[in-house]
Design a protein around this motif. Structure first.
Motif, PDB file in Angstrom:
ATOM      1  N   SER A  39       3.199   5.709  -2.883  1.00 25.37           N
ATOM      2  CA  SER A  39       4.384   6.424  -3.348  1.00 25.37           C
ATOM      3  C   SER A  39       4.338   6.636  -4.865  1.00 25.37           C
ATOM      4  CB  SER A  39       5.642   5.635  -2.957  1.00 25.37           C
ATOM      5  OG  SER A  39       6.787   6.271  -3.439  1.00 25.37           O
ATOM      6  N   GLU A  40       3.921   5.547  -5.604  1.00 28.39           N
ATOM      7  CA  GLU A  40       3.816   5.696  -7.054  1.00 28.39           C
ATOM      8  C   GLU A  40       2.764   6.717  -7.424  1.00 28.39           C
ATOM      9  OE1 GLU A  40       2.999   1.849  -8.562  1.00 28.39           O
ATOM     10  OE2 GLU A  40       5.060   1.092  -8.300  1.00 28.39           O
ATOM     11  N   THR A  41       1.637   6.677  -6.705  1.00 26.84           N
ATOM     12  CA  THR A  41       0.579   7.656  -7.000  1.00 26.84           C
ATOM     13  C   THR A  41       1.069   9.077  -6.748  1.00 26.84           C
ATOM     14  OG1 THR A  41      -1.064   6.009  -6.326  1.00 26.84           O
ATOM     15  CG2 THR A  41      -1.798   8.287  -6.477  1.00 26.84           C
ATOM     16  N   GLU A  42       1.793   9.239  -5.654  1.00 27.79           N
ATOM     17  CA  GLU A  42       2.347  10.572  -5.356  1.00 27.79           C
ATOM     18  C   GLU A  42       3.324  11.008  -6.432  1.00 27.79           C
ATOM     19  OE1 GLU A  42       4.015  10.260  -1.509  1.00 27.79           O
ATOM     20  OE2 GLU A  42       2.090  10.255  -0.438  1.00 27.79           O
ATOM     21  N   ASN A  43       4.144  10.024  -6.933  1.00 26.60           N
ATOM     22  CA  ASN A  43       5.112  10.382  -7.983  1.00 26.60           C
ATOM     23  C   ASN A  43       4.390  10.792  -9.258  1.00 26.60           C
ATOM     24  OD1 ASN A  43       7.344   9.844  -6.353  1.00 26.60           O
ATOM     25  ND2 ASN A  43       7.418   7.685  -6.958  1.00 26.60           N
ATOM     26  N   ARG A  48       0.828  -1.204   0.000  1.00 28.09           N
ATOM     27  CA  ARG A  48       0.000   0.000   0.000  1.00 28.09           C
ATOM     28  C   ARG A  48       0.865   1.257   0.000  1.00 28.09           C
ATOM     29  NH1 ARG A  48      -3.277  -0.820   4.559  1.00 28.09           N
ATOM     30  NH2 ARG A  48      -4.328  -2.424   3.323  1.00 28.09           N
ATOM     31  N   ASN A  49       1.932   1.198   0.767  1.00 29.33           N
ATOM     32  CA  ASN A  49       2.836   2.359   0.800  1.00 29.33           C
ATOM     33  C   ASN A  49       3.506   2.574  -0.547  1.00 29.33           C
ATOM     34  OD1 ASN A  49       2.240   2.816   3.495  1.00 29.33           O
ATOM     35  ND2 ASN A  49       3.940   1.543   4.261  1.00 29.33           N
ATOM     36  N   ALA A  84       1.365  11.942  -9.485  1.00 24.14           N
ATOM     37  CA  ALA A  84       0.718  13.242  -9.251  1.00 24.14           C
ATOM     38  C   ALA A  84       1.737  14.373  -9.322  1.00 24.14           C
ATOM     39  CB  ALA A  84       0.025  13.227  -7.889  1.00 24.14           C
ATOM     40  N   ARG A  85       2.945  14.102  -8.767  1.00 27.87           N
ATOM     41  CA  ARG A  85       3.995  15.129  -8.804  1.00 27.87           C
ATOM     42  C   ARG A  85       4.412  15.420 -10.253  1.00 27.87           C
ATOM     43  NH1 ARG A  85       7.238  12.566  -5.967  1.00 27.87           N
ATOM     44  NH2 ARG A  85       6.346  13.128  -3.960  1.00 27.87           N
ATOM     45  N   GLN A  86       4.549  14.294 -11.058  1.00 26.51           N
ATOM     46  CA  GLN A  86       4.933  14.487 -12.454  1.00 26.51           C
ATOM     47  C   GLN A  86       3.854  15.242 -13.223  1.00 26.51           C
ATOM     48  OE1 GLN A  86       5.726  10.587 -13.954  1.00 26.51           O
ATOM     49  NE2 GLN A  86       7.652  10.331 -12.833  1.00 26.51           N
ATOM     50  N   LYS A  87       2.574  14.892 -12.959  1.00 22.52           N
ATOM     51  CA  LYS A  87       1.498  15.609 -13.634  1.00 22.52           C
ATOM     52  C   LYS A  87       1.500  17.080 -13.240  1.00 22.52           C
ATOM     53  CE  LYS A  87      -1.767  11.836 -14.421  1.00 22.52           C
ATOM     54  NZ  LYS A  87      -3.121  11.305 -14.117  1.00 22.52           N
ATOM     55  N   GLU A  88       1.749  17.310 -11.970  1.00 25.47           N
ATOM     56  CA  GLU A  88       1.782  18.695 -11.512  1.00 25.47           C
ATOM     57  C   GLU A  88       2.899  19.461 -12.210  1.00 25.47           C
ATOM     58  OE1 GLU A  88       2.080  21.157  -7.254  1.00 25.47           O
ATOM     59  OE2 GLU A  88       2.225  18.967  -7.329  1.00 25.47           O
ATOM     60  N   GLN A  89       4.074  18.798 -12.321  1.00 27.04           N
ATOM     61  CA  GLN A  89       5.189  19.441 -13.015  1.00 27.04           C
ATOM     62  C   GLN A  89       4.855  19.695 -14.477  1.00 27.04           C
ATOM     63  OE1 GLN A  89       8.506  16.852 -12.383  1.00 27.04           O
ATOM     64  NE2 GLN A  89       8.770  17.393 -10.210  1.00 27.04           N
ATOM     65  N   SER A  90       4.210  18.683 -15.116  1.00 23.59           N
ATOM     66  CA  SER A  90       3.834  18.854 -16.517  1.00 23.59           C
ATOM     67  C   SER A  90       2.828  19.978 -16.681  1.00 23.59           C
ATOM     68  CB  SER A  90       3.254  17.540 -17.048  1.00 23.59           C
ATOM     69  OG  SER A  90       2.795  17.694 -18.365  1.00 23.59           O
ATOM     70  N   ILE A  91       1.847  20.043 -15.748  1.00 26.22           N
ATOM     71  CA  ILE A  91       0.832  21.104 -15.823  1.00 26.22           C
ATOM     72  C   ILE A  91       1.479  22.474 -15.618  1.00 26.22           C
ATOM     73  CG2 ILE A  91      -1.180  22.056 -14.644  1.00 26.22           C
ATOM     74  CD1 ILE A  91      -2.037  19.127 -14.134  1.00 26.22           C
ATOM     75  N   ASN A  92       2.412  22.514 -14.693  1.00 27.42           N
ATOM     76  CA  ASN A  92       3.110  23.790 -14.462  1.00 27.42           C
ATOM     77  C   ASN A  92       3.899  24.213 -15.690  1.00 27.42           C
ATOM     78  OD1 ASN A  92       2.095  23.924 -11.852  1.00 27.42           O
ATOM     79  ND2 ASN A  92       3.846  22.820 -10.962  1.00 27.42           N
TER      80      ASN A  92
END
Length: 521
Positions: A86-90, A81-82, A92-100
């Motif tokens: 962690s993958e989901t957070e990564n 689960r962790n 989401a982080r990559q999508k956030e970076q791409s959106i930015n």
């Protein structure tokens, strides 16, 4: 007391003493057994306590192991689960970076668009100013022209429009002629393309039959059995089959001669069975020939059914199926009639599909177009008209009937598939190798082809190869250049096309080769 009473008393006393002694011994034994039972009971209690302790320890161990296993599984689930978190957070982080990044790029484009817009506005203002100045100059120019020409602007405009109309009409006529010529050229090109594609997509089988069949024998001794005493067997075979048997000095062979391939096939199979059986006499010959004739009739129907199934033709009358099967044993100009009809059917189906017509109907007409060549009874009608009559008799489509009767222009073509059948019949008959030529005519055509090429200046050698389908011309390198080779190939092809008659097409290849040879001594 007397002696007997004393004896009785002593006996009684002894009896009482024995009873007392017995009770004492029984009591002693009972006490011992009780003690043994108590000892055994204590031992059983001790063993039970020991077993209970052992079972208790085992259960405690099992519970501990199960607890550890559950704990390990829980830890594994927690880790998984962790990891997913962690993958989901990564992601989401990559999508956030791409959106930015996209937002930054969009902001940059907005700024660039605003700068472009400002620049365009400035250019539009400049263009509007220049347009105003141009309109002023144009008005001034028109006034000057009117003053010089003595015409107003409307009068000049009318004259200009009239001259433009005449010029446009002339150009339109020329353009119309160009369009018509181009359309005619494209139509011819498209027709050639359809015909070429149709021919290329059809696998042509070459099946040529002669008027004789050679029957091979294992030894010449069998010839005597076939001839029979005073030739009675051979006369019986000829009378039963209608085929001439030629028995000559050819080793281990007998020649079957007849213009009818069906008769030759019956005679060949009958001879084969007679030779295998060994009993050759007139009665047996008639029996075997009759049996073979019936089997050939069954085979004819089977060939017809197999043909229509392979071509995907349905609902054909049984008599027409039999006639189709009979075409297997007929030939026309050395070309097997069934193979020719199958080829025409495939060509018609492909060409009709290319033209957006009904391919099944066209294929049906192509298969039946020559059924008039295998009639059961002789007729004075031509094979095209007789075939149309047979097709109409057995309920064929009027378009099929018309296509059969009109494929040699003996009837008026009333349906679109009629010229298709005629064209495909010509294609099948004219393709290379379809129909035989007399050897002398063939050699004469080959010789004329080579002589035609040799008549040109600078030609050293000329060879007709691939049964006259290709002409290879070897020229002298000193007299003919590369450009001359192209022109020579074109000229020879044009001259062949205008002066010679030939089936199919002839490829002209001009070869120019220069060799430099030196000898080292």
């Amino acid at each position: 007391m007397d002696q007997s009473m004393l004896t009785a008393i002593i006996g009684l006393v002894a009896l009482l003493a024995g009873i007392v002694a017995g009770k004492f011994i029984f009591a002693k034994n009972t006490k011992q057994k009780i003690e043994e039972a108590e000892a055994q009971a204590r031992k059983l209690v001790a063993d039970a306590q020991t077993n209970a302790e052992t079972i208790k320890q085992q259960k405690q161990l099992e519970a501990k192991e199960k607890f550890l296993a559950l704990r390990a599984e829980h830890d594994k689930e927690v880790l998984e689960r962790n990891r997913k978190l962690s993958e989901t957070e990564n992601r989401a982080r990559q999508k956030e970076q791409s959106i930015n990044a996209k937002a930054d790029q969009l902001d940059k484009q907005i700024k660039e668009n605003e700068a472009i817009k400002d620049n365009l506005n400035r250019q539009i203002e400049v263009v509007n100013l220049k347009r105003t100045e141009l309109e002023k100059h144009q008005e001034e120019h028109i006034r000057r022209l009117e003053k010089i020409a003595g015409l107003t602007a409307d009068e000049a405009k009318k004259q200009l429009v009239e001259s433009l109309k005449q010029e446009a009409h002339t150009q339109a006529l020329a353009l119309q002629q160009e369009i018509v010529d181009d359309a005619r050229q494209k139509a011819n090109k498209e027709a050639r393309k359809i015909i070429i594609q149709t021919i290329q997509r059809t696998a042509a089988e070459q099946a040529i039959e002669n008027s004789i069949t050679v029957f091979n024998l294992e030894s010449d001794e069998i010839k005597g059995q076939i001839i029979g005493r005073e030739g009675r067997n051979i006369r019986a075979i000829e009378a039963a089959t209608g085929v001439d048997l030629i028995v000559d000095d050819t080793p281990e062979a007998i020649i079957l001669s007849s213009f009818d391939p069906l008769r030759r096939e019956i005679a060949r199979l009958s001879l084969q069975r007679l030779v295998a059986d060994g009993r050759i006499h007139p009665a047996r010959i008639e029996e075997v020939v009759e049996k073979t004739r019936r089997q050939i009739e069954e085979q004819v129907i089977e060939i017809g059914e197999r043909t229509v199934i392979e071509l995907g033709i349905h609902g054909l009358h049984k008599e027409l199926v039999r006639i189709v099967g009979k075409m297997r044993f007929r030939s026309s100009y050395g070309q097997n009639l069934l193979m020719h009809s199958r080829e025409v059917a495939n060509l018609c189906g492909i060409m009709a599909a290319e033209l957006g017509l009904n391919p099944k109907l066209a294929k049906r007409a192509g298969l039946l177009h020559d059924i008039g060549k295998v009639p059961d009874e002789e007729s004075e009608l031509s094979h095209a008209l007789l075939g149309a009559k047979l097709a109409e008799k057995y309920g064929e489509n009027p378009a099929v009937v018309n296509a059969i009767g009109a494929h040699h222009d003996e009837m008026e073509m009333q349906y679109v598939i009629s010229p298709i059948v005629q064209a495909c019949d010509a294609i099948s008959g004219a393709r290379p190798g379809a129909r035989r030529e007399i050897m002398q005519q063939y050699l004469q055509r080959i010789k004329e082809l080579e002589n035609l090429a040799m008549s040109y200046q600078g030609v050293e050698k000329a060879y007709a190869i691939q049964a006259g389908r290709e002409l290879r011309v070897i020229v002298e390198a000193e007299k003919v250049t590369d450009n001359d080779s192209d022109k020579l190939s074109f000229d020879i092809a044009q001259k062949i096309q205008t002066e010679m008659t030939y089936p199919g097409q002839i490829k002209v290849t001009v070869i120019r080769e220069r060799r430099a040879v030196n000898v080292a001594k």
